[in-house]
Design an enzyme around this catalytic site. Sequence first.
Site, PDB file in Angstrom:
ATOM      1  CE1 TYR A   1      -3.893   2.135  -0.401  1.00  0.00           C
ATOM      2  CE2 TYR A   1      -3.291   2.856   1.932  1.00  0.00           C
ATOM      3  CZ  TYR A   1      -4.076   3.052   0.899  1.00  0.00           C
ATOM      4  OH  TYR A   1      -5.104   3.937   0.706  1.00  0.00           O
TER       5      TYR A   1
ATOM      6  CD1 TRP B   1      -0.262   5.108   2.954  1.00  0.00           C
ATOM      7  CD2 TRP B   1       1.273   6.750   3.730  1.00  0.00           C
ATOM      8  NE1 TRP B   1      -0.644   6.443   2.662  1.00  0.00           N
ATOM      9  CE2 TRP B   1      -0.037   7.227   2.944  1.00  0.00           C
ATOM     10  CE3 TRP B   1       2.036   7.313   4.229  1.00  0.00           C
ATOM     11  CZ2 TRP B   1      -0.319   8.605   2.946  1.00  0.00           C
ATOM     12  CZ3 TRP B   1       1.925   8.986   4.059  1.00  0.00           C
ATOM     13  CH2 TRP B   1       0.752   9.406   3.399  1.00  0.00           C
TER      14      TRP B   1
END
Length: 757
Positions: A107, A109
Amino acid sequence: MTFTSLHWGAYRPQVVDGKLVSMTPAEWDKDPSPIGASIPEAITSPTRILRPAVRRSYLAEPGSHPELRGKEPFVEVSWDVALDLVARELKRVKAEYGNQAIYGGSYGWGSAGRFHHAQSQLHRFLNGFGGYVASTDSYSLGAGRVLMPHIVGNMDWLLAAHTSWKNLAQHCELFVAFGGLPAKNAQTSPGGASDHLLSDALDAMSEAGVQFVNVSPLRDDLSGPTLNQWLPVRPGSDTALMLALAYVLVTEGLHNEAFIQRYTVGYERFRDYLLGAVDGQPKNPAWAEALTDIPAQQITDLARRMGRQRTMINIAYSLQRSVHGEQPFWMTVTLAALLGQIGLPGGGFGLGYGCMNNTGSGRKSFSGPRFAQGANPVKAFIPVARVTDMLLNPGATFDYNGKRQQYPDIRLVYWAGGNIFHHHQDLNRLLEAWKKPQTLIVHEQYWTAQAKYSDIVLPATTALERNDIGSSASDRFMLAMQQAITPVGQARDDYAIFAGVASRLGFADSFTEGRDAGQWLRFIYDESRGRAEEHGIELPDYDAFWRDGLFEVVYPETDTVLLKAFRDDPVAHPLPTPSGRIEIFSERIASFDYADCPGHPVWLDKPVPGLPLHLLSNQPKTRLHSQYDHGSYSRASKVQQREPLTINVDDARERGIVDGDVVKVFNERGAFLAGVIVSADIRPGVVQIATGAWFDPVTPGEPNSLDKHGNPNMITADVGASRLSQGCSAQTATVEVEKWDQPLPDITAFDPPPMTL
């Protein structure tokens, strides 16, 4: 001069005898994030993954007993054993099912560094292996990212071009903030937030006399300005409020007809709907009052203020994380178009001021170095929030952005960066889906639920344990992130892990191109210098940058005003839409024939509330998403070790709940425990809890187990915002709350799983 760039700030690590003892915020940052204080204790805590580990029955028989994920012990193994196993499984799945059976689940991050960016590393590796099923869009902004190119332009371009805070202080008179301007959200940017802007910006605007309107169920979503009106709107009803504001503008002749005719298309179709010619219901303030709980006279007064003042209309990301989430974004643009101030200093619209630190910085949009990911031969993909649907329904079809797609049959999930048990909805449903793949591989730094529910866990370094370059689009500084400490335990950086697997699979040469991590840093920096020149930025040579530790990106010579060039000459500078203009009515979207997202902004009834309290699960103050929930700052915010839940004083009194109690929050999807904060600064009928409390079920691995720590995704709905975007709809959830009168279960979220030989 050693810096570490984190998503929430720039810090100088303080190291004594090889141990990290503190993180000192950069001296220029007037409003540093306290999240950094969590890192020294957390980085060597028992939660840290020290060695490669494999789920016990999986090690004995790869692919076996997926139902035991999260339930059984792990076995620590050597790196050679772990990498051999990863390579063997990738090779097997590719041979038996093809690359379309591999899902690359990062994802993104994981790191503010541009080389050790987990998503880029994973994607480059899987592309080199022959491809993978990818995800598109984001949980944060799924509906907005799909909608905006149809009606104005690409979200990344728009966010980088937002009117600057400096310009707003000079020219704005009225700032209407749908969803507020929460300072906690503005702590972060994807590539690092080297200098925090929001607090100073709001002070400057307040001193200049700018009036603010906070349209939110939460008073604290906008704090600081002196002239600050709170409109405690009912959650999910913002589109109705905007329609009523538009109704007043049009019926009282306060709209800008000349702007509409020159710069937009489709107004007449929308006007007929607005005035009730289509469905017999004028979208007037009296109609909106029943939906929003905002008095009709207040709506009328606000519309008149907006019509006579230089007005900026801003909408937070959170409003599109709901069923029909496209509609409030579309209405924000439409309402601003009616005012006719788009492209003027201090006016127009914003799509996320306060949601990221760099939005509105006014700096050049150069994003810094990039690590090339290569091309993906596999064309199958999913909208990121539909991962459970994909795992549960291989072969099923779904609509997305005007096309009919098919879910692939996933046999192996490879994840690096992110924690699906934080950002995905309806965790009980996810637990069932998580049993479907034969193999789950994860790179992780800490024993999150993502790691505990995997088969092969590979320990990754943190940003302080490697060299990198921190850089975020429109941010103030590019930072040389110089390694501060040696890796904890046997942790390796993602690049080294992937290079090791690629070597076993026979494509190490194409993956590494003969470079180690240090050589890659120099390469991607030098490669970025040409792109920097396109933005009028002259980067120093790499050695000078690394020696100095930072490079400041200067302001443009002219101030930034969103869509100014388009307003000045819409023929020479058309928008990248089918018409080249702002599309109040979109023929393209209308042609998709989606009842849940027609051709112009509309009010669509929400699902009938099943329970009396609307749950808002917004971004946390004490961590980024779920990162460093085990850190001291986040843990200090807990109430009886549970995530805090804010409830209105009247709702609390009705249920016999007082400040500091622990409550059970539940609906038909599940339940969790939370600690209570009773407040008058949240509207009645609404409760609020931050996302990111680490998943901590009473009975790990079992469906419908009570989460004892406060993860709201136990009860949020896993449905798409619409057939257009299939975005996350976490904010559309109702619950009941009752006082917990049983012994409190111990928190085990931060404990490592049991290990066995």
